[in-house]
Design an enzyme around this catalytic site. Structure first.
Site, PDB file in Angstrom:
ATOM      1  N   ASN A  75       9.604  -3.534   6.504  1.00  0.00           N
ATOM      2  CA  ASN A  75       9.930  -2.519   7.500  1.00  0.00           C
ATOM      3  C   ASN A  75       8.923  -2.630   8.630  1.00  0.00           C
ATOM      4  OD1 ASN A  75      12.147  -0.813   6.508  1.00  0.00           O
ATOM      5  ND2 ASN A  75      10.766  -0.523   4.773  1.00  0.00           N
ATOM      6  N   CYS A 125      -3.449  -0.867   2.653  1.00  0.00           N
ATOM      7  CA  CYS A 125      -2.560  -2.024   2.843  1.00  0.00           C
ATOM      8  C   CYS A 125      -2.211  -2.139   4.334  1.00  0.00           C
ATOM      9  CB  CYS A 125      -1.287  -1.886   2.006  1.00  0.00           C
ATOM     10  SG  CYS A 125      -1.604  -1.775   0.238  1.00  0.00           S
ATOM     11  N   GLY A 179       1.048   7.471  -1.131  1.00  0.00           N
ATOM     12  CA  GLY A 179      -0.036   7.610  -2.104  1.00  0.00           C
ATOM     13  C   GLY A 179      -0.016   6.548  -3.179  1.00  0.00           C
ATOM     14  N   CYS A 186       8.216   4.418   3.856  1.00  0.00           N
ATOM     15  CA  CYS A 186       6.778   4.177   3.840  1.00  0.00           C
ATOM     16  C   CYS A 186       5.965   5.051   4.791  1.00  0.00           C
ATOM     17  CB  CYS A 186       6.489   2.723   4.157  1.00  0.00           C
ATOM     18  SG  CYS A 186       7.576   1.603   3.303  1.00  0.00           S
ATOM     19  N   HIS A 234       3.109  -8.702  -3.257  1.00  0.00           N
ATOM     20  CA  HIS A 234       3.155  -9.145  -1.862  1.00  0.00           C
ATOM     21  C   HIS A 234       2.471 -10.477  -1.575  1.00  0.00           C
ATOM     22  CE1 HIS A 234       5.010  -5.331  -1.292  1.00  0.00           C
ATOM     23  NE2 HIS A 234       3.907  -4.617  -1.296  1.00  0.00           N
TER      24      HIS A 234
HETATM   25  N1  SAH Z   1       0.868   2.889  -3.667  1.00  0.00           N
HETATM   26  C1  SAH Z   1       2.001   2.461  -4.436  1.00  0.00           C
HETATM   27  C2  SAH Z   1       3.282   3.214  -4.142  1.00  0.00           C
HETATM   28  C3  SAH Z   1       3.606   3.553  -2.717  1.00  0.00           C
HETATM   29  S1  SAH Z   1       4.077   2.248  -1.601  1.00  0.00           S
HETATM   30  C4  SAH Z   1       2.203   0.981  -4.259  1.00  0.00           C
HETATM   31  O1  SAH Z   1       1.498   0.360  -3.467  1.00  0.00           O
HETATM   32  O2  SAH Z   1       3.025   0.418  -4.959  1.00  0.00           O
HETATM   33  C5  SAH Z   1       5.730   1.835  -2.059  1.00  0.00           C
HETATM   34  C6  SAH Z   1       6.108   0.382  -1.759  1.00  0.00           C
HETATM   35  O3  SAH Z   1       6.380   0.191  -0.369  1.00  0.00           O
HETATM   36  C7  SAH Z   1       5.008  -0.606  -2.105  1.00  0.00           C
HETATM   37  O4  SAH Z   1       5.568  -1.725  -2.740  1.00  0.00           O
HETATM   38  C8  SAH Z   1       4.481  -0.955  -0.728  1.00  0.00           C
HETATM   39  O5  SAH Z   1       3.761  -2.151  -0.756  1.00  0.00           O
HETATM   40  C9  SAH Z   1       5.750  -0.996   0.068  1.00  0.00           C
HETATM   41  N2  SAH Z   1       5.579  -0.993   1.517  1.00  0.00           N
HETATM   42  C10 SAH Z   1       4.647  -0.363   2.252  1.00  0.00           C
HETATM   43  N3  SAH Z   1       4.810  -0.610   3.568  1.00  0.00           N
HETATM   44  C11 SAH Z   1       5.891  -1.407   3.672  1.00  0.00           C
HETATM   45  C12 SAH Z   1       6.579  -2.008   4.772  1.00  0.00           C
HETATM   46  N4  SAH Z   1       6.167  -1.839   6.031  1.00  0.00           N
HETATM   47  N5  SAH Z   1       7.673  -2.754   4.493  1.00  0.00           N
HETATM   48  C13 SAH Z   1       8.101  -2.921   3.219  1.00  0.00           C
HETATM   49  N6  SAH Z   1       7.498  -2.389   2.151  1.00  0.00           N
HETATM   50  C14 SAH Z   1       6.396  -1.647   2.362  1.00  0.00           C
END
Ligand code: SAH
Length: 345
Positions: free
Chosen positions: A288, A114, A157, A329, A214
């Protein structure tokens, strides 16, 4: 040597039988392990000979606190644990009105890619074992002295990319002779691994499924989340609707608001129409800032929320905790990696 905390009560009991021990030893050992003992010597109701035998055959995982940061704003605690092989993982403890919630990691790193997420920048190193997930809950509780009532699998993860160990973890953490945390107090978050969602639906667990959406359109979603190229939005929503039909459990959709990317009204409209037919809940997350990422937080969160609500979709804005301690994160692990603190990479 076998990692005994990754074993179920039945497996431990079976091993005891093979060692010529009565079956009740299994339960004694299991409950000691899930109280957080660091050695077999601490299992004081076991005969010495058995303790020695166990120590020769099994290991007990004990993570070490590599770093601990306590937020001055809201008491959030972020742990960086060092595992037996030197790898480090993050766990966050958050205090809410309804109790203490621990956010745990399911892998060392992540391979989902991502584009807005710090956890995936350096890829995946390895899966965590069930014991290493239990340890995050167990040792966070022991170290902080705060009783944990809720767990979210939302740390570093992708849980559905490590599904066997995650299912084993759920069985262990839910066990009445272990920490006994109820399934209704556990959330599992996925970026949208459709076969995993379908497999989970078959199990009809009482946990809460969170889907990191998202974006409601495939063009945007594929741009920010590579997983969408394997399982697109249509397939993902088909799986979500089936999941709801099968389990009767409401799904929570995570939606990080990114300036000019996913915060348009037409996307709120499309999102609402995709959710229609099931009681979905949208959790809007203020993005974030990740230094390495080109994305910036949206200023349209309130308008987007209103637009969803005008279609009858419930939407909340996530309260941000631990803003002063890199609590989001994968940022702490990343920082430590850059500084080379006790990390293998
Ligand atoms: N892999 C799983 C769980 C871990 S991420 C998932 O994708 O759901 C946990 C959450 O944080 C997810 O919703 C992810 O999209 C979000 N996330 C990751 N980076 C972020 C950021 N910079 N700002 C806000 N949310 C974020």
């Amino acid at each position: 040597m076998t990692d005994i905390k990754a074993m179920t009560l039945e497996e431990i009991t079976q091993s005891c039988r093979q060692m010529g021990q009565p079956a009740f030893r299994g339960k004694q050992i299991f409950s000691w392990l899930h109280k957080g003992v660091r050695s077999f010597d601490e299992m004081s109701n076991l005969p010495l000979a058995l303790r020695e035998k166990l120590a020769a055959e099994f290991t007990i995982t004990v993570p070490r606190v590599a770093r601990k940061q306590v937020s001055q704003l809201d008491g959030t605690i972020k742990y960086l644990w060092e595992l037996a092989d030197g790898n480090c993982i993050e766990t966050v403890l958050m205090a809410y009105h309804h109790g203490n919630t621990v956010c745990i990691s399911s892998q060392v790193g992540c391979r989902m890619g991502c584009t807005f997420c710090a956890s995936t920048l350096a890829g995946k190193v390895r899966n965590l074992r069930a014991s290493e997930m239990v340890d995050q809950v167990l040792f966070t509780q022991l170290d902080s002295g705060r009783e944990i009532s809720n767990i979210v699998l939302m740390g570093i993860g992708e849980p559905l990319d490590n599904m066997d160990e995650v299912l084993r973890f759920l069985e262990l953490i839910n066990h009445p002779d272990g920490m006994h945390i109820g399934m209704r107090h556990i959330s599992l978050s996925t970026c949208g691994v459709v076969p995993g969602i379908r497999r989970l639906a078959e199990l009809e667990l009482q946990l809460t499924l969170s889907v990191s959406l998202h974006a409601p359109d495939s063009e945007t979603r594929s741009r920010i989340m590579p997983v969408n190229r394997a399982y697109d939005v249509e397939e993902l929503f088909a799986a979500c609707h089936d999941y709801f039909r099968k389990t009767g459990r409401r799904i929570s959709f995570e939606y990080a608001m990114i300036d000019g990317v996913n915060d348009h009204d037409w996307q709120a409209d499309l999102l609402s129409s995709r959710i229609a037919g099931m009681p979905g809940h949208v959790n809007l997350i203020p993005l974030n800032n990740v230094v390495e990422s080109p994305f910036r937080p949206s200023k349209r969160t309130a308008a987007f929320q209103k637009r969803l609500e005008s279609h009858g979709v419930t939407a909340t804005v996530r309260r941000s905790l631990g803003g002063d301690i890199d609590a989001s994160c994968g940022q702490l692990r990343r920082k430590a990696m850059e500084e080379g603190a006790n990390l293998q990479q």
